[in-house]
Design an enzyme around this catalytic site. Structure first.
Site, PDB file in Angstrom:
ATOM      1  N   SER A   1       1.419   4.278 -12.685  1.00  0.00           N
ATOM      2  CA  SER A   1       2.910   3.824 -12.860  1.00  0.00           C
ATOM      3  C   SER A   1       3.749   4.782 -13.179  1.00  0.00           C
ATOM      4  O   SER A   1       5.147   4.656 -13.194  1.00  0.00           O
ATOM      5  CB  SER A   1       2.728   2.642 -14.181  1.00  0.00           C
ATOM      6  OG  SER A   1       2.433   3.391 -15.325  1.00  0.00           O
TER       7      SER A   1
ATOM      8  N   ASN B   1      10.111   0.855 -13.437  1.00  0.00           N
ATOM      9  CA  ASN B   1       9.995   1.460 -14.705  1.00  0.00           C
ATOM     10  C   ASN B   1      11.432   2.310 -14.895  1.00  0.00           C
ATOM     11  O   ASN B   1      11.868   2.993 -16.020  1.00  0.00           O
ATOM     12  CB  ASN B   1       8.748   2.385 -14.778  1.00  0.00           C
ATOM     13  CG  ASN B   1       7.442   1.473 -15.306  1.00  0.00           C
ATOM     14  OD1 ASN B   1       7.702   0.328 -15.715  1.00  0.00           O
ATOM     15  ND2 ASN B   1       6.535   1.825 -14.880  1.00  0.00           N
TER      16      ASN B   1
END
Ligand SMILES: C/C=C/C(=O)SCCNC(=O)CCNC(=O)[C@H](O)C(C)(C)COP(=O)(O)OP(=O)(O)OC[C@H]1O[C@@H](n2cnc3c(N)ncnc32)[C@H](O)[C@@H]1OP(=O)(O)O
Length: 655
Positions: free
Chosen positions: A123, A195
């Site tokens: 991520s 994100n």
């Protein structure tokens, strides 16, 4: 490796992401090898996978046979050689530590065939750096799933500096075969898309608390109830893990600069080991009451400031060629459950206002995070990230999709899949405009309405912003708005088919009630759960349902607030037809096409006469006579009679 040739997939890491992705791959029919370093880890992962499959079967989202077959397709393994031997794709989901991942890739490179694609579920780490550990950087990309993979629709497909286009194509097609929506991230940029928006948002909320500009309660009330995010920003932080957010920010600061400096309040929270839900305490104390967000403590200034910070990030992503506003919006809606993406939200508030907000905060505070991105300034000059769209001749829609599948059918797809296609005020506006667009289009003679995905036609009104705008006058306005939008469907001259696959609840069911024909797949459930919320069906449901099923049955459906399966709703005369799940799509189009093929003028008049006459037989009969007289003068009558006499199919022109 071509997508068509992919048969076997290896998941490295059997943790929550690893076994979740393995489950998704197995459900899509692939042979899956699930590997972890210890027998107990891999067994635990496999058990969780089976548990999750059972849950899907319990909820009727898959059959028990499908659950068993998917579990059988997964082989738990510890031996890495066995796990990657002759495999087509390796998806790696081991802990987010560069050194661990690099070790894994060195080992896997030794045993995997040359053709195998490597995809990392990282991520935050650099795809390019990871790819360079292998001898096949062109066959290496990011494939970032969201938690839990079985429920979350988004997969970010990230290109590294060396990734070949063919690798990205194959991985995107694989994500689609998994039933997911891939969004390409065009550059290996820290935080990718979702994100990169969420982490600065959470950091800004922490800065506001650090600087005594707002409290946790005020911010969470704003984010949850005024902005309609699925949870408060601090609640989300606790869910993600404050240590995780902190480390991502440190990484962003290292690579991108001081605009991403973690706020002191976040650092204090992490230093005190208040990591969030997983440690029992974070911004909220989960052993003493947990999350408690007031519905009415939000503020417009906070909303604008947070929207400005997110818009600035959109600007950074755009100017660095990482993504574009519409992909960013889709990614954030699907990956974080936002009702609107950050670019759309920013456009709605007005980019000039957001630029001014950032500039004035920058003047007061001087922090690098308020420096306005060039792309945001440019978008402001052009009237928005999406430009001044509403002045164009063609209307663009963001909560619904319009298409023309042929056979004179206009198709409206309710398209807020991450939110179960729930209806918000914007969707009401867009539904009204879409219907008008079809009514004014000579090529459209019938309308089909469906919901995106296979979970819901629509789960009703989006209740997330209702609690905060609880003024009675707002409520009356919202009810009237829904009544009039849905009423336009009932009154439309076009025949309209509501094709329900999944939940049709509350407002979703009320929309379907205004359509002329209701088709439902076997797995569908319909109901009016408003009483569970202390509401009533306020978009026509109290009136239309009793006309459909009679007073007594209508009261049963409304008062019990239960969900009724498609067969029961067929018995109750709510649904006209129930089809097997796998025949749903074909039948929906067939029906809409059949409706669209009929005589437009007689059908429009029939709808009008039936509706007007429903309450008053004499008035209805008089209208019927007038309409009958009118039809005698139409070309369509001539066409109908000629075709009948000549034993051919009529081609009505609506004249
Ligand atoms: C005048 C009109 C009034 C009305 O229409 S009032 C609203 C009436 N409708 C309802 O009360 C339905 C509420 N929703 C549900 O009961 C459940 O959902 C379902 C049975 C539809 C599905 O349950 P499951 O499969 O467990 O999914 P999930 O996690 O509950 O939902 C997925 C995401 O969809 C959001 N969502 C669902 N319905 C609504 C809604 N009506 N308003 C706002 N959001 C909704 C959830 O919160 C969640 O979101 P996240 O993934 O971010 O947690």
């Amino acid at each position: 490796m071509e997508f068509e040739n992919i048969e076997t997939i290896t998941l490295l890491g059997a943790g929550s992401m690893g076994h979740g992705i393995a489950e998704v791959a197995a459900l899509a029919g692939y042979e899956v090898r699930l590997r972890d370093i210890k027998t107990e880890f891999v067994e635990n992962g496999y058990e969780q996978l089976v548990w999750s499959l059972d849950k899907l079967a319990e909820k009727d989202q898959i059959s028990e046979e499908e659950a068993d077959a998917a579990a059988d397709r997964v082989t738990p393994l510890v031996d890495v050689k066995e796990a990657v031997d002759d495999t087509d794709v390796v998806i790696e989901a081991v802990p987010e530590k560069m050194e661990i991942k690099k070790d894994v890739y060195s080992e896997v490179e030794t045993y995997a065939p040359d053709r195998t694609i490597f995809a990392t579920n990282t991520s935050s780490l650099s795809i390019t750096d990871l790819s360079e550990v292998t001898d096949r950087p062109e066959q290496f990309c990011g494939m970032h799933f969201f938690n839990p993979p079985v429920r979350m629709q988004l997969v970010e497909v990230i290109t590294g500096s060396h990734t070949a286009e063919s690798t990205l194509d194959a991985v995107e097609q694989l994500a689609e075969a998994f039933g997911k929506t891939p969004i390409r991230v065009h550059k290996d940029s820290p935080g990718f898309i979702v994100n990169r928006i969420l982490v600065p948002l959470m950091n800004e909320t922490c800065w506001m608390v650090s600087d005594d500009e707002a409290t946790v309660a005020e911010i969470d009330s704003t984010t949850k109830f005024d902005m309609g995010l699925p949870m408060g920003a601090f609640e989300l932080g606790d869910q993600v893990g404050n240590d995780v957010t902190y480390h991502v920010l440190q990484y962003l600061q290292e690579v991108l600069g001081d605009a991403y400096e973690p706020a002191p309040f976040l650092k204090e929270t992490v230093d005190a080991e208040r990591y969030g839900k997983k440690s029992g305490e974070g911004f909220y104390d989960y052993e003493n009451g947990g999350v408690d967000i007031p519905t009415d403590a939000g503020s417009e200034d906070t909303k604008v400031r947070l929207a400005a910070v997110m818009a600035n990030e959109v600007g950074h992503l755009v100017e660095n060629d990482v993504s574009n506003p519409s992909d960013i919006d889709e990614a954030v809606m699907l990956g974080a459950g936002f009702p609107d993406g950050p670019a759309k939200l920013a456009d709605n508030i007005g980019l000039d206002r957001l630029v001014e907000t950032l500039e004035s905060l920058g003047e007061e505070d001087g922090h690098a995070r308020f420096e306005v991105s060039e792309a945001l300034r440019e978008a402001a000059q052009q009237g928005g990230f999406y430009g001044e769209s509403d002045t164009d001749e063609t209307r663009s829609y963001s909560t619904i999709d319009l298409s023309y599948p042929g056979d004179m059918v206009g198709h409206i797809e309710l398209s807020r899949e991450a939110r179960m296609n729930t209806v918000n005020s914007e969707m009401l506006d867009e539904l009204g405009d879409a219907l008008a667009e079809f009514e004014n289009d000579d090529e459209v003679r019938g309308v089909l309405i469906t919901g995106k995905g296979d979970r819901a036609f629509s789960a009703g009104a989006d209740v997330s912003s209702m609690a905060s705008s609880a003024s009675p006058l707002d409520g009356i306005e919202l009810s009237r708005k829904g009544q009039s939008t849905f009423g336009a469907f009932e009154e439309s001259p076009l025949p309209i088919v509501a094709a329900i696959d999944g939940f049709a609840l509350g407002g979703g069911f009320e929309l379907a009630m205004c359509c002329d024909y209701r088709l439902a797949s076997e797995r569908s459930e319909l109901g009016l759960p408003e009483h569970n919320l202390g509401l009533l069906p306020g978009w026509g449901g109290t009136q239309r349902l009793q006309r459909l099923v009679g007073m007594s049955r209508a009261k049963e459906i409304i008062f019990t607030a239960e969900r009724f399966d498609a067969d029961t709703m067929y018995e109750y005369d709510v649904v006209n037809e129930v089809v097997e799940n796998d025949q749903f799509e074909e039948r929906a189009h067939e029906l809409a096409a059949e409706m669209a093929g009929g005589p437009p003028v007689s059908r429009a008049l029939t709808k009008q006469v039936m509706l007007k006459g429903a309450e008053d037989l004499d008035a209805g009969l008089e209208l019927e006579a007038q309409a009958f007289g009118h039809l005698l003068g139409t070309d369509d009558l001539m066409e109908g009679i000629t075709a009948f006499m000549g034993d051919s199919e009529p081609e009505f022109e609506g004249k």
